[in-house]
Design a protein around this motif. Structure first.
Motif, short mmCIF file in Angstrom:
data_model
loop_
_atom_site.label_atom_id
_atom_site.label_comp_id
_atom_site.label_asym_id
_atom_site.label_seq_id
_atom_site.Cartn_x
_atom_site.Cartn_y
_atom_site.Cartn_z
N LYS A 55 -19.31 22.16 70.83
CA LYS A 55 -18.27 23.18 70.96
C LYS A 55 -18.90 24.29 71.80
N VAL A 56 -18.52 24.34 73.09
CA VAL A 56 -19.19 25.23 74.05
C VAL A 56 -18.43 26.55 74.14
N VAL A 98 -20.52 17.71 65.27
CA VAL A 98 -20.16 18.80 66.17
C VAL A 98 -21.21 19.89 66.07
N VAL A 99 -21.80 20.24 67.21
CA VAL A 99 -22.78 21.33 67.27
C VAL A 99 -22.16 22.46 68.09
N LEU A 100 -22.31 23.67 67.61
CA LEU A 100 -21.73 24.82 68.32
C LEU A 100 -22.81 25.51 69.14
N THR A 158 -11.96 27.08 73.15
CA THR A 158 -13.11 26.66 73.96
C THR A 158 -13.24 25.14 73.95
N PRO A 159 -13.88 24.55 74.97
CA PRO A 159 -13.90 23.09 75.09
C PRO A 159 -14.89 22.40 74.14
N MET A 160 -14.59 21.13 73.88
CA MET A 160 -15.48 20.24 73.14
C MET A 160 -16.02 19.22 74.13
N VAL A 161 -17.35 19.12 74.23
CA VAL A 161 -17.98 18.30 75.26
C VAL A 161 -18.94 17.30 74.62
#
Length: 453
Positions: A33-34, A299-301, A14-17
Motif C-alpha cells: 500500500k504505497v 499487505v505492507v504499508l 492510494t495504490p496497491m502494488v
C-alpha cells in the motif's frame, strides 16, 4: 469537470502494488500500500487533517491560531498542508536525527522548524516532546497536536486506510505489516481489518533501540531496551496511547543497517522509491517468510517518499560512513579504495617515540611501519607504545628502533579477504600491500572488519 476544491481532498485512495523480485522466495502474495501519492507524500496526511478537523470541532484551535507538534517530519508535512488551506500557523519540533530534506520541505511550505537533540530522555527539557509542550504553553492561541496520544490519529486510519485495504484486496488480506511509531496506522487499520475478519494477523515492525516488541511480549517497559538508533519514523522510547497492543499479533525488529539497505533495494529492484521505514517493513517480511503460506495475501504499508532521504540512505558516502554500504570487497586492492589517495605514513628507525605519537595524532592512525634505508624493518603500534611509555617519561626520547615490534607481512593486491583475515590477528594489526615500483599501502584490522560487516 472532475476537480478537487483544495489539495486536502486528494488525500487517500492510494495504490496497491504487487512486490515481485524481492519476495520471490515467499510463497504468499505480497502487496504494498504505497502512500506516497498523498499530496504530502506520506500516510501521515490522513491523520494530520483528521486531527485538525477534530480540534476545530472541539474548539481547541481558533481562526488564525498556531498548530504546534513534535514530528519526525511526515506528520508535520500533513499539518502544514492543513495549515495552509485553513489559515493556521505551524511550528514543527524535530529531533536532529531527521533528514535535512524533511526539515527543508517543512520550511518550504511555511512551517517554522525547531530542532532538538535525539539522545536525551523524553522527560528532558531539551527533548522534542518537552519542547513541543513548552512552546504550546508559551504561544497564545495555540494547539498542541500530540499525535502520540491524540486518538483522532488512529481513527483516521480506521475510517480510511483500513477500508481501502479491505476493498483493494477483495477482503482476501491475511496479514497486515507496517512500521510502528505513534501507533495510529497499525491500530486503526488493525481494528478495522479484525472487525471484518478476526483471523487477519496484524504485525508491527520495530527497530532495535525501541521498547515496543519487549513490552508487547512481556508487559515490561524496559529502559535497557532504549538506545539511539538511525531508522526514522518507527520505534519509540515511550508508549503512545495510540498503540493498541491488543490489536497487534506480533512485533518484528529490524536493524538500522538492514532498514537502509532494503530501502535502496526497493528502489533498485522494484522501482518503488520510498522511505526508511519501508525498508524496515520489507526486510521484516523477509525475516518472517516462514510464517506465510501459498494462499496468504500480505499487505505492507510504505509510509513516505524516498526524496526525503536522498542525503541519507540513498547517499553512498552516508551509507559507507556507517558501514551500511554493501560493497563486494574481494581482495586487498578493494580494501585500499577508501584510502588510496592518502599516502602511506612511515617513520624512520632513528626517529624518537615522541615523533611516532605526534604522527599518530596528526594522521589519526594507530600503527606506523618503521623504515631503514628504504626498507620496512618493524612497526610501531599505539597499544605497545602506550604500554611502554606509561610510567616511563624517558621512553618518549628513545629511538623508534629500540621499541618497535616485528615488521608487517607484505601481500599482493589480489590477496583475498579470506587470506588477509588469516594474517591479521591480535598480534598483527595490519598488512602492507605491495603496489609495484617500491610503492606500498596498508590494510588494517579495521579495514578487514568493515569489509566483513
Amino acid at each position: 469537470m472532475k476537480i478537487y476544491n483544495n489539495i486536502l481532498e486528494t488525500i487517500g485512495n492510494t495504490p496497491m502494488v504487487r512486490i515481485n523480485k524481492m519476495t520471490k522466495d515467499i510463497p504468499a502474495t505480497v502487496l504494498a500500500k504505497v502512500e506516497t501519492t498523498n499530496p504530502g507524500n506520506s500516510v501521515k496526511d490522513r491523520m494530520a487533517v483528521k486531527m485538525v478537523e477534530e480540534a476545530e470541532k472541539q474548539g481547541l484551535i481558533k481562526p488564525g491560531g498556531t498548530i504546534i507538534e513534535g514530528t519526525s517530519g511526515n506528520t508535520g508535512m500533513g499539518l502544514a498542508l492543513a495549515a495552509v488551506i485553513k489559515g493556521y500557523k505551524l511550528i514543527c519540533v524535530l529531533s536532529d536525527k531527521q533528514s535535512k530534506e524533511k526539515m527543508d520541505i517543512l520550511r518550504a511550505v511555511g512551517a517554522e522548524v525547531v530542532v532538538c537533540p535525539t539522545n536525551v530522555e523524553p522527560e528532558d527539557p531539551r527533548s522534542y516532546y518537552s519542547v513541543s509542550r513548552r512552546l504550546a504553553e508559551e504561544t497564545p492561541n495555540s494547539w498542541y497536536v500530540n499525535q502520540y496520544d491524540n486518538l483522532a490519529n488512529r481513527e483516521a486510519h480506521y475510517e480510511s486506510t483500513g477500508p481501502e485495504i479491505w476493498e483493494q484486496t477483495d477482503g482476501k488480506i491475511t496479514h497486515f505489516v507496517v512500521g510502528v511509531g505513534t501507533g495510529g496506522t497499525i491500530s486503526g487499520v488493525g481494528k478495522y481489518l479484525k472487525e471484518q475478519n478476526p483471523d487477519v494477523k496484524i504485525i508491527g515492525i520495530d527497530t532495535y533501540g525501541s521498547v515496543f516488541k519487549k513490552y508487547h511480549e512481556t508487559g515490561i517497559f524496559d529502559e535497557n531496551e532504549i538506545y539511539p538508533y538511525i531508522t526514522e519514523g518507527i520505534g519509540e522510547d515511550i508508549l503512545p496511547k495510540n498503540v493498541d497492543f491488543d490489536t497487534i499479533d506480533h512485533f518484528e525488529k529490524v536493524t538500522d543497517k538492514d532498514a537502509a539497505i532494503y530501502t535502496r533495494k526497493l528502489a533498485r529492484e522494484e522501482g518503488i522509491f520510498v522511505g526508511n521505514s519501508a525498508g524496515s517493513a520489507i526486510k521484516g517480511i523477509l525475516q518472517m517468510k516462514d510464517m506465510f503460506k501459498k494462499d496468504d495475501v500480505v499487505v505492507v504499508l510504505f509510509h513516505d517518499h524516498g526524496s526525503r532521504y536522498v542525503g541519507k540512505m540513498f547517499n553512498d558516502d552516508w551509507m559507507r560512513d556507517r558501514g551500511f554500504l554493501e560493497e563486494a570487497h574481494k581482495s586487498a586492492h578493494d580494501l585500499l579504495e577508501n584510502h588510496k589517495d592518502h599516502p602511506l605514513v612511515t617513520i624512520g628507525v632513528e626517529e624518537l617515540a615522541s615523533h611516532a605519537v605526534a604522527k599518530m595524532r596528526q594522521y589519526k592512525i594507530s600503527q606506523i611501519p618503521v623504515t631503514k634505508d628504504g626498507k620496512f624493518v618493524g612497526l610501531i603500534d599505539e597499544t605497545a607504545l602506550i604500554n611502554q611509555m606509561i610510567g616511563n617519561e624517558q621512553m618518549k626520547d628513545e629511538a623508534v628502533g629500540k621499541i618497535m615490534g616485528p615488521k608487517l607481512p607484505v601481500v599482493q593486491p589480489n590477496t583475498s579477504i579470506k587470506e588477509l583475515s588469516k594474517l591479521i590477528n591480535k598480534d598483527v594489526p595490519a598488512v602492507l600491500v605491495e603496489l609495484g615500483e617500491d610503492k606500498f599501502h596498508i590494510v588494517t584490522r579495521h579495514d578487514v572488519i568493515s569489509a566483513m560487516a
